[in-house]
Design an enzyme around this catalytic site. Structure first.
Site, PDB file in Angstrom:
ATOM      1  N   ASP A   1       0.842  -1.206   0.000  1.00 26.40           N
ATOM      2  CA  ASP A   1       0.000   0.000   0.000  1.00 26.40           C
ATOM      3  C   ASP A   1       0.871   1.248   0.000  1.00 26.40           C
ATOM      4  OD1 ASP A   1      -2.156  -1.695   0.223  1.00 26.40           O
ATOM      5  OD2 ASP A   1      -2.292  -1.486   2.402  1.00 26.40           O
TER       6      ASP A   1
HETATM    7  N1  URA Z   1      -1.304  -5.988   3.856  1.00 26.43           N
HETATM    8  C1  URA Z   1      -1.785  -4.735   3.872  1.00 26.43           C
HETATM    9  O1  URA Z   1      -2.823  -4.469   4.464  1.00 26.43           O
HETATM   10  N2  URA Z   1      -1.084  -3.777   3.241  1.00 26.43           N
HETATM   11  C2  URA Z   1       0.082  -4.003   2.593  1.00 26.43           C
HETATM   12  O2  URA Z   1       0.673  -3.082   2.043  1.00 26.43           O
HETATM   13  C3  URA Z   1       0.561  -5.322   2.596  1.00 26.43           C
HETATM   14  C4  URA Z   1      -0.140  -6.292   3.216  1.00 26.43           C
END
Ligand code: URA
Length: 245
Positions: free
Chosen positions: A103
């Site tokens: 993310d």
């Molecule tokens: N899980 C998440 O919620 N975000 C990420 O970036 C990776 C795994």
């Protein structure tokens, strides 16, 4: 391979642009100025330079990036900076892309490559390559969270359908920090699992894929090329979900 094809593949320019570069006498092969764009070169062994800079030819490239916050895991975006913006031109020319996604606000280990087969093997859920995250959460973690993560939780997956997660290992470090090891990679999986147990992720960093740890010499935004033995480590503990050590 033809010199102009090689340089075009490496994104030095279009074939016409490369012709112009040759006219301008800025391309050399083994110390000799090139006059003919149809010249055949041995891409592995010839010493090719453009403007005095060595052209490094490799078919495939594998990079480990310590992704900082604020960058999205894509090759192009109209609004945000992408992880490709962190890669130097000489590596970007290989048409690299990120293997999977972190993310925008997640930090840590991201692999970039131009090798599609490798990326498929690394990311496909059936291949069960584990990923470990370091997480800080709003509320104190409990043993109940450990067992709920272990037996699986119903979360919304990327397609907005309900999905039961496979076994996840939650290791509590202090009350509000932990390691989370998963073998899948559903959309926002870690955040959604914590939401499901009425908690909230406030910091997330991926620290390991397979048996390969994020190199702690890499500051956020820095990257390095992976060695062959590091590439092997990615698949070293495939199909085994193990505690983070
Ligand atoms: N899980 C998440 O919620 N975000 C990420 O970036 C990776 C795994």
């Amino acid at each position: 391979m033809r010199l102009d094809k090689l340089l075009a593949n490496l994104k030095y320019g279009t074939r016409n642009e490369i012709k112009k570069m040759i006219k301008n006498k800025i391309i050399m092969v083994n110390g000799n100025i090139v006059n003919d764009s149809s010249l055949h070169v041995d891409e592995e062994n010839d010493n090719i330079t453009v403007n005095g800079k060595k052209v490094n030819y490799r078919e495939n490239i594998y990079l480990m990036l310590n992704k900082p916050k604020g960058y999205i895991s894509a090759t192009f975006d109209n609004y945000h900076k992408t992880v490709i913006d962190l890669i130097a031109r000489e590596d970007r020319i290989y048409n690299i892309f990120p293997c999977g996604r972190l993310d925008i606000d997640t930090e840590g280990l991201l692999i970039l490559t131009n090798d599609g087969k490798f990326a498929h093997k690394l990311m496909h859920p059936k291949k069960e390559v584990s990923k470990t995250y370091y997480a800080e959460v709003e509320k104190t973690l409990t043993n109940n969270d450990i067992s709920l993560f272990s037996s699986g939780l119903e979360i919304l997956a990327g397609n907005n359908k309900s999905y039961k997660t496979k076994k996840v290992i939650l290791q509590i470090i202090t009350g509000n920090s932990c390691y989370v090891t998963i073998s899948e990679g559903k959309f926002h999986q870690v955040k959604r699992m914590f939401n499901k147990v009425n908690n909230k992720v406030i910091y997330l960093k991926r620290i390991k894929i397979g048996s390969l740890k994020l190199d702690d010499e890499l500051k956020p935004g820095e990257y390095k090329e992976l060695s062959e033995s590091e590439i092997k480590l990615l698949f070293d503990n495939q199909y085994k979900l193990e505690e983070y050590k």
